[in-house]
Design a protein around this motif. Structure first.
Motif, short mmCIF file in Angstrom:
data_model
loop_
_atom_site.label_atom_id
_atom_site.label_comp_id
_atom_site.label_asym_id
_atom_site.label_seq_id
_atom_site.Cartn_x
_atom_site.Cartn_y
_atom_site.Cartn_z
N GLY A 10 0.75 -1.37 0.13
CA GLY A 10 0.18 0.49 0.22
C GLY A 10 1.12 1.47 -0.06
O GLY A 10 2.16 1.41 0.79
N GLY A 12 -0.48 4.39 0.64
CA GLY A 12 -1.68 5.64 0.78
C GLY A 12 -0.95 5.86 1.57
O GLY A 12 0.16 6.46 1.77
N PRO A 13 -1.30 7.46 3.03
CA PRO A 13 -0.45 8.49 3.51
C PRO A 13 0.16 7.71 4.75
O PRO A 13 0.93 7.90 4.98
N SER A 14 -0.17 6.36 5.34
CA SER A 14 0.55 5.94 6.37
C SER A 14 2.09 5.14 5.51
O SER A 14 3.07 5.61 6.29
N GLU A 38 2.11 -1.05 -4.94
CA GLU A 38 -0.15 0.00 -4.57
C GLU A 38 -0.18 -0.25 -5.82
O GLU A 38 0.11 -0.72 -7.01
N LYS A 39 -1.57 -1.09 -5.37
CA LYS A 39 -2.20 -1.86 -6.42
C LYS A 39 -3.46 -0.27 -7.41
O LYS A 39 -3.08 -0.45 -8.38
N GLN A 40 -2.94 0.60 -7.17
CA GLN A 40 -3.88 1.89 -7.80
C GLN A 40 -3.23 2.36 -9.00
O GLN A 40 -1.87 1.93 -8.65
N TRP A 45 -6.39 10.04 -3.62
CA TRP A 45 -6.32 9.62 -2.01
C TRP A 45 -8.32 9.14 -1.74
O TRP A 45 -9.20 10.17 -1.99
N HIS A 46 -8.71 8.49 -1.41
CA HIS A 46 -9.99 7.64 -1.64
C HIS A 46 -10.70 8.74 -3.08
O HIS A 46 -11.68 9.45 -2.24
N GLN A 57 -11.41 16.68 7.52
CA GLN A 57 -11.95 16.74 9.31
C GLN A 57 -10.95 16.17 10.46
O GLN A 57 -10.57 15.98 11.60
N ILE A 58 -9.32 17.19 10.26
CA ILE A 58 -8.25 16.99 10.49
C ILE A 58 -8.08 18.25 10.61
O ILE A 58 -7.76 18.61 9.33
N VAL A 123 -0.92 -7.12 -4.25
CA VAL A 123 -0.01 -7.89 -2.97
C VAL A 123 -1.15 -9.28 -3.33
O VAL A 123 -2.41 -8.64 -2.60
N GLY A 162 -4.66 0.43 4.36
CA GLY A 162 -6.48 0.12 4.72
C GLY A 162 -6.98 -0.15 4.84
O GLY A 162 -7.50 -0.86 5.51
N THR A 396 -6.47 4.76 12.57
CA THR A 396 -7.12 4.71 11.49
C THR A 396 -7.30 5.63 10.94
O THR A 396 -7.99 5.83 9.68
N LEU A 397 -6.89 7.31 11.50
CA LEU A 397 -7.49 8.53 11.07
C LEU A 397 -5.68 8.79 10.79
O LEU A 397 -4.54 8.50 11.07
N LEU A 398 -5.44 9.96 10.43
CA LEU A 398 -4.16 11.30 10.13
C LEU A 398 -3.55 11.57 11.40
O LEU A 398 -2.37 12.13 11.44
C1 FAD Z 1 -13.63 9.72 2.55
C2 FAD Z 1 -12.78 9.58 3.94
C3 FAD Z 1 -12.14 10.92 4.40
C4 FAD Z 1 -11.02 10.82 5.05
N1 FAD Z 1 -11.12 11.55 5.89
C5 FAD Z 1 -9.99 11.84 6.45
C6 FAD Z 1 -9.36 13.18 7.24
O1 FAD Z 1 -10.67 13.52 6.90
N2 FAD Z 1 -8.91 13.20 8.53
C7 FAD Z 1 -8.92 12.10 8.60
O2 FAD Z 1 -7.96 11.53 9.90
N3 FAD Z 1 -8.96 11.01 8.14
C8 FAD Z 1 -9.63 10.90 7.27
N4 FAD Z 1 -10.10 9.41 6.10
C9 FAD Z 1 -9.45 7.89 6.94
C10 FAD Z 1 -8.48 7.41 5.85
O3 FAD Z 1 -8.25 5.85 6.26
C11 FAD Z 1 -7.12 8.36 6.90
O4 FAD Z 1 -7.53 9.41 6.07
C12 FAD Z 1 -5.53 7.51 5.81
O5 FAD Z 1 -6.00 7.68 4.35
C13 FAD Z 1 -5.31 6.12 6.20
O6 FAD Z 1 -4.08 5.73 5.30
P1 FAD Z 1 -3.49 4.69 4.21
O7 FAD Z 1 -2.26 4.66 4.25
O8 FAD Z 1 -3.54 3.93 6.33
O9 FAD Z 1 -4.39 4.34 4.51
P2 FAD Z 1 -5.27 4.70 2.80
O10 FAD Z 1 -5.21 5.80 2.44
O11 FAD Z 1 -6.63 3.95 3.20
O12 FAD Z 1 -4.16 3.34 1.86
C14 FAD Z 1 -4.39 2.32 1.86
C15 FAD Z 1 -3.83 1.87 -0.14
O13 FAD Z 1 -3.57 0.64 0.33
C16 FAD Z 1 -3.63 -0.16 -0.93
N5 FAD Z 1 -3.53 -1.31 -0.65
C17 FAD Z 1 -4.94 -2.14 -0.06
N6 FAD Z 1 -4.63 -3.24 -0.10
C18 FAD Z 1 -3.42 -3.18 -1.34
C19 FAD Z 1 -3.06 -4.45 -1.54
N7 FAD Z 1 -3.62 -6.20 -1.36
N8 FAD Z 1 -1.98 -4.61 -2.33
C20 FAD Z 1 -1.26 -2.95 -2.60
N9 FAD Z 1 -2.07 -1.83 -2.52
C21 FAD Z 1 -3.25 -1.94 -1.56
C22 FAD Z 1 -4.71 0.74 -0.79
O14 FAD Z 1 -5.15 1.21 -2.56
C23 FAD Z 1 -4.44 2.71 -0.79
O15 FAD Z 1 -3.72 2.90 -1.67
C24 FAD Z 1 -11.07 9.51 5.36
C25 FAD Z 1 -11.46 8.20 5.03
C26 FAD Z 1 -12.31 8.07 3.84
C27 FAD Z 1 -13.27 7.21 3.23
#
Ligand code: FAD
Length: 434
Positions: A10, A12-14, A38-40, A45-46, A57-58, A123, A162, A396-398
């Motif tokens: 993945g 994403g932000p994390s 990353e699969k995309q 981001w969403h 929201q943060i 993956v 995510g 689960t947030l930022l």
């Molecule tokens: C619409 C929406 C709005 C949000 N707004 C906020 C906000 O304002 N403030 C806040 O704190 N949080 C917010 N969130 C919560 C959100 O979880 C976090 O903002 C943030 O996206 C977490 O980052 P992440 O990298 O952990 O997960 P994600 O952002 O979900 O990223 C995970 C990544 O992993 C990839 N992935 C998944 N499975 C696989 C695989 N098998 N192989 C390869 N890649 C894969 C996905 O494509 C994705 O790009 C929001 C969530 C949503 C759904």
């Protein structure tokens, strides 16, 4: 085959935040050979919830770096400076940028690591690579858009994938019906339903509320039923004392509690993050229903205290039996489309890691987000975004993203210190003395 020090699943932000932390550690002399999958097809981001007029929201100060290193190149403020919008952003007088702008910030940050990320590969599983009696490495299998399988080896792994759409049981038989879709796919799917006249939105959270307002403003003017078990849409509580639970140092407090106390804590503050839209959005929805009373034209229905009892796919639409939770009465309604704004589950790592389950201790993590494993298992596996039950609602947030990657980075380097002297050629190279 090349062996990486760390593979991240993945981007994403994390994991972007982790890439930044490791990059800044590299500038201090610690060279970690990291790679992300990353699969995309590119960073997004969403993307299917990138609605107009939606905001973070943060606070923007809880960006990818500031709470860990305010002088980082990767702060939101520096992004604004680089894009020559800092002065104008100040004049907006807000801590809450639009989601469009925050997505652009994240994309800008991600682009710094294009050489370290394979986009368009999903993956599929993680396999153990044994040397004698111990698992020394991990083999990461992924599939690209052309169905080609790729394999990579790594000494350590971080999973930050995510959430996966959570689908209520009664909709499971309709999972292949294009008229039923999750909010996670909203924008992509709603385009295909431009002529839909009757739409159900199931859910009581931020996404359900945003989707209701989006449908209300669409030119085809669909009739929308907003269906939720709750009696009222309650706002998120972001008052300052409550917000302290999202402070990075609150994680220590949550993690150190006994299981029972921790569960009670999560329960007490559950509403800060779930089924809790912004107050402004709630007021907009209330106004829509109020104006319906003024005009006498009841286009939408607010079906609170209702749950979907059954769902059936018919040629003329999706037929829902809706149960009134106040009196047990049932009504039937048929829709051209049903949007499930029903949240996410966060257990995807368990299926990815299934081949490793004999070596993992029931997917329990330590304070540094590392999965506990048996003595004959060398790789460190870290989780981001799947540790809410042990580390708290911020997981689960930022909110804690920047600080968490520092904790993980330190744990990664200490793995090196433990094992590095014995096998200097296959561990992370700590080239500076600490
Ligand atoms: C619409 C929406 C709005 C949000 N707004 C906020 C906000 O304002 N403030 C806040 O704190 N949080 C917010 N969130 C919560 C959100 O979880 C976090 O903002 C943030 O996206 C977490 O980052 P992440 O990298 O952990 O997960 P994600 O952002 O979900 O990223 C995970 C990544 O992993 C990839 N992935 C998944 N499975 C696989 C695989 N098998 N192989 C390869 N890649 C894969 C996905 O494509 C994705 O790009 C929001 C969530 C949503 C759904």
């Amino acid at each position: 085959m090349h062996i990486h020090d760390l593979i991240g699943i993945g981007f994403g932000p994390s994991n972007i935040a982790l890439a930044i932390t490791l990059e800044e550690k590299r500038q201090e002399g610690y060279n970690v050979d990291s790679f992300f999958i990353e699969k995309q097809p590119g960073f997004a981001w969403h993307a299917n919830m990138m609605l107009d007029n939606t905001h973070m929201q943060i606070s923007f100060l809880k960006d990818l770096a500031t709470l860990r290193n305010p002088s980082s190149h990767f702060t939101f403020i520096n992004y604004l400076h680089q894009k020559q919008r800092l002065q104008d952003f100040i004049n907006l007088k807000t801590f809450f940028p639009s989601r469009h702008e925050f997505n652009d910030y994240l994309k800008w940050a991600a682009e710094h690591f294009d050489d370290r990320c394979a986009y368009g590969e999903e993956v599929l599983e993680v396999l153990p690579e044994k040397r004698n009696d111990e698992v020394a490495l991990l083999r990461i299998r992924s599939r690209d858009a052309d169905n080609v399988i790729h394999e990579r080896l790594t000494r350590n792994l971080i999973i930050s994938v995510g959430g996966r759409p959570s689908i209520p049981e009664c909709f499971a038989p309709l999972k292949d019906d294009p008229r039923v879709f999750h909010s996670n796919n909203y924008l992509g799917e709603i385009e295909r339903h431009e002529s839909a006249k009757r739409i159900a939105v199931v859910g009581a959270g931020q996404s359900a509320s945003e989707i209701f307002m989006d449908l209300h403003g669409r030119p085809n003017a669909p009739q929308v039923d907003l269906i939720m078990r709750a009696r009222a849409i309650k706002p998120s509580d972001d008052s300052p004392f409550v917000n302290e639970i999202f402070n990075p140092d609150f994680t220590d407090f949550v993690f150190s509690r006994a299981n029972k106390d921790r569960a009670a804590l999560l329960d007490e503050f559950w509403h800060t993050n779930y089924a809790a839209p912004d107050l402004v959005l709630i007021e907009q929805i209330f106004n829509v229903f109020y104006q319906q009373r003024v005009t006498g034209i009841a286009r939408h229905r607010f079906l609170r205290r209702h749950e979907v009892a059954t769902a059936h796919a018919l040629p003329e639409g999706i037929r829902l039996v809706l149960r009134n939770l106040n009196d047990g009465g049932e009504q039937v309604a048929t829709y051209d489309a049903v949007v499930l704004a029903t949240g996410y589950s966060r257990d995807h790592h368990k299926s990815l890691l299934k081949p490793l389950s004999p070596y993992l201790e029931n997917f329990t993590v330590d304070r540094q987000y590392r999965l506990l494993s048996t003595a004959n298992f060398r790789p460190a596996i870290f989780l981001q975004g799947a540790c809410e039950s042990s580390h708290g609602l911020s997981d689960t947030l930022l909110s804690v993203t920047a600080v968490r990657t520092d904790e993980i980075g330190e744990a990664l380097l200490s793995t090196v210190n433990q094992h590095g002297c014995q096998q200097p050629d296959n561990t992370i190279r700590a080239v500076a003395s600490r």
